[in-house]
Scaffold this motif. Sequence first.
Motif, PDB file in Angstrom:
ATOM      1  N   PRO A 118      64.572  40.451   1.379  1.00  0.00           N
ATOM      2  CA  PRO A 118      64.744  41.408   2.476  1.00  0.00           C
ATOM      3  C   PRO A 118      64.376  40.805   3.828  1.00  0.00           C
ATOM      4  O   PRO A 118      63.469  39.980   3.936  1.00  0.00           O
ATOM      5  CB  PRO A 118      63.772  42.543   2.120  1.00  0.00           C
ATOM      6  N   ILE A 119      65.094  41.227   4.847  1.00  0.00           N
ATOM      7  CA  ILE A 119      64.752  40.894   6.228  1.00  0.00           C
ATOM      8  C   ILE A 119      63.475  41.634   6.605  1.00  0.00           C
ATOM      9  O   ILE A 119      63.233  42.755   6.164  1.00  0.00           O
ATOM     10  CB  ILE A 119      65.905  41.316   7.168  1.00  0.00           C
ATOM     11  N   LYS A 120      62.665  41.022   7.428  1.00  0.00           N
ATOM     12  CA  LYS A 120      61.503  41.707   8.001  1.00  0.00           C
ATOM     13  C   LYS A 120      61.913  42.187   9.386  1.00  0.00           C
ATOM     14  O   LYS A 120      62.289  41.379  10.249  1.00  0.00           O
ATOM     15  CB  LYS A 120      60.308  40.754   8.072  1.00  0.00           C
ATOM     16  N   LEU A 121      61.873  43.494   9.609  1.00  0.00           N
ATOM     17  CA  LEU A 121      62.297  44.088  10.869  1.00  0.00           C
ATOM     18  C   LEU A 121      61.087  44.559  11.664  1.00  0.00           C
ATOM     19  O   LEU A 121      60.339  45.438  11.220  1.00  0.00           O
ATOM     20  CB  LEU A 121      63.237  45.272  10.606  1.00  0.00           C
ATOM     21  N   TYR A 122      60.884  43.978  12.840  1.00  0.00           N
ATOM     22  CA  TYR A 122      59.821  44.394  13.756  1.00  0.00           C
ATOM     23  C   TYR A 122      60.404  45.500  14.636  1.00  0.00           C
ATOM     24  O   TYR A 122      61.341  45.248  15.413  1.00  0.00           O
ATOM     25  CB  TYR A 122      59.343  43.199  14.573  1.00  0.00           C
TER      26      TYR A 122
ATOM     27  N   VAL B  42      58.155  46.434   9.947  1.00  0.00           N
ATOM     28  CA  VAL B  42      56.838  46.137  10.490  1.00  0.00           C
ATOM     29  C   VAL B  42      56.743  46.890  11.816  1.00  0.00           C
ATOM     30  O   VAL B  42      57.373  46.498  12.803  1.00  0.00           O
ATOM     31  CB  VAL B  42      56.631  44.631  10.731  1.00  0.00           C
ATOM     32  N   PRO B  43      55.995  48.000  11.893  1.00  0.00           N
ATOM     33  CA  PRO B  43      55.912  48.762  13.146  1.00  0.00           C
ATOM     34  C   PRO B  43      55.247  47.953  14.260  1.00  0.00           C
ATOM     35  O   PRO B  43      54.270  47.242  14.026  1.00  0.00           O
ATOM     36  CB  PRO B  43      55.058  49.973  12.765  1.00  0.00           C
ATOM     37  N   VAL B  44      55.808  48.067  15.455  1.00  0.00           N
ATOM     38  CA  VAL B  44      55.228  47.445  16.647  1.00  0.00           C
ATOM     39  C   VAL B  44      55.031  48.567  17.660  1.00  0.00           C
ATOM     40  O   VAL B  44      55.974  49.002  18.321  1.00  0.00           O
ATOM     41  CB  VAL B  44      56.146  46.354  17.226  1.00  0.00           C
ATOM     42  N   ASN B  45      53.811  49.064  17.769  1.00  0.00           N
ATOM     43  CA  ASN B  45      53.516  50.220  18.618  1.00  0.00           C
ATOM     44  C   ASN B  45      53.503  49.788  20.080  1.00  0.00           C
ATOM     45  O   ASN B  45      52.529  49.228  20.581  1.00  0.00           O
ATOM     46  CB  ASN B  45      52.168  50.822  18.228  1.00  0.00           C
ATOM     47  N   ILE B  46      54.601  50.073  20.781  1.00  0.00           N
ATOM     48  CA  ILE B  46      54.729  49.585  22.152  1.00  0.00           C
ATOM     49  C   ILE B  46      53.837  50.356  23.124  1.00  0.00           C
ATOM     50  O   ILE B  46      53.433  49.825  24.158  1.00  0.00           O
ATOM     51  CB  ILE B  46      56.202  49.610  22.611  1.00  0.00           C
ATOM     52  N   GLY B  47      53.511  51.615  22.803  1.00  0.00           N
ATOM     53  CA  GLY B  47      52.600  52.381  23.658  1.00  0.00           C
ATOM     54  C   GLY B  47      51.180  51.884  23.584  1.00  0.00           C
ATOM     55  O   GLY B  47      50.408  51.997  24.539  1.00  0.00           O
TER      56      GLY B  47
ATOM     57  N   LYS C 122      50.043  51.569  31.291  1.00  0.00           N
ATOM     58  CA  LYS C 122      49.667  50.183  31.563  1.00  0.00           C
ATOM     59  C   LYS C 122      50.422  49.222  30.655  1.00  0.00           C
ATOM     60  O   LYS C 122      50.934  48.182  31.114  1.00  0.00           O
ATOM     61  CB  LYS C 122      48.156  50.030  31.363  1.00  0.00           C
ATOM     62  N   GLN C 123      50.490  49.548  29.362  1.00  0.00           N
ATOM     63  CA  GLN C 123      51.135  48.657  28.403  1.00  0.00           C
ATOM     64  C   GLN C 123      52.645  48.575  28.623  1.00  0.00           C
ATOM     65  O   GLN C 123      53.260  47.518  28.472  1.00  0.00           O
ATOM     66  CB  GLN C 123      50.836  49.118  26.974  1.00  0.00           C
TER      67      GLN C 123
END
Length: 301
Positions: free
Chosen positions: A58-62, A86-91, A290-291
């Motif tokens: 499987p591909i790993k999806l960020y 793979v969750p990437v919490n942008i907030g 800010k982020q």
Amino acid sequence: MYSVILCVFVAMSNHYSKGNSLQKLKNAPAKSTKVEMNETAELTHGMAPNAVETLLKPIKLYYWPTPNGWKLTMLLEESGVRYDVVPVNIGAGEQHQDWFMKISPNARMPAIHDPNRGVTIFESGACMIHICQRFPAAFKFCPREKRNDVFQWLFWVNANLGPMAGQFSHFQYYAPAVDSKSDHTYAVERYKNEYDRLIGVIDNRVKRSGGYLAGDFYSIADMSAWPWVKPWKRWMGKSLQDSGYLHAFAWYERIKALPSTERALGVMRKRAREEQAIREGRSVNKEAQKQLFGRNGKSKL
């Protein structure tokens, strides 16, 4: 007579070579499922695409549930290519952390890691192209003979529709929270009008093309555009149909009706709805501001 014998010999050699390649891949241990492009393409002559996919890791999806993230889940769900999220919490600023910056130097998701070839790719368009070139089940969404048509509309989305829609959203929802003392009317109207113009481009294109952006077939260009058209009614106050964009409306509804689209939007749906409520309530907290918007070229983690 000689030419006939030669043709038979070549055909037998090709048949043996394909069969041998296929047998090698079937018998290979899991850790050896790395397959080159020409080998993968060759396998489609002897195996159904879905059968090939079972041999690939499987591909790993960020990912985070935004229009840019949905582009990838739409492709992966429609093609059936397996993936892990793979969750990437942008907030929360996870996109700026060192581990992710090594994957995506621009600190933006989505990105993918393809363990079958040991490559990591950032930028949604590049990710989609890689999947369509390397995974047989996705070949038809960017077919070789139509590649120029797909590429020009995919790049049009990423250079025009996505950025303009993103700016419209920013000045309509985020800017009042970030800078409540300023008048953002000009910026809102500027990007609203440009977003409207670009939807008109889609309307004219699908009217003449056979129903989709690259022609008469569903492609990664459509998947890339659709998530940015999704908020039209919420942003503009009336539907595409009521706005006079009848061809864009039909295109939008066709894609919306696909079971794969529903599955794609279902990835972290609860979080997407929570963030939409925060955004439209103009209640983005200071840390998230800010982020998302408070960095420049000299910013440190």
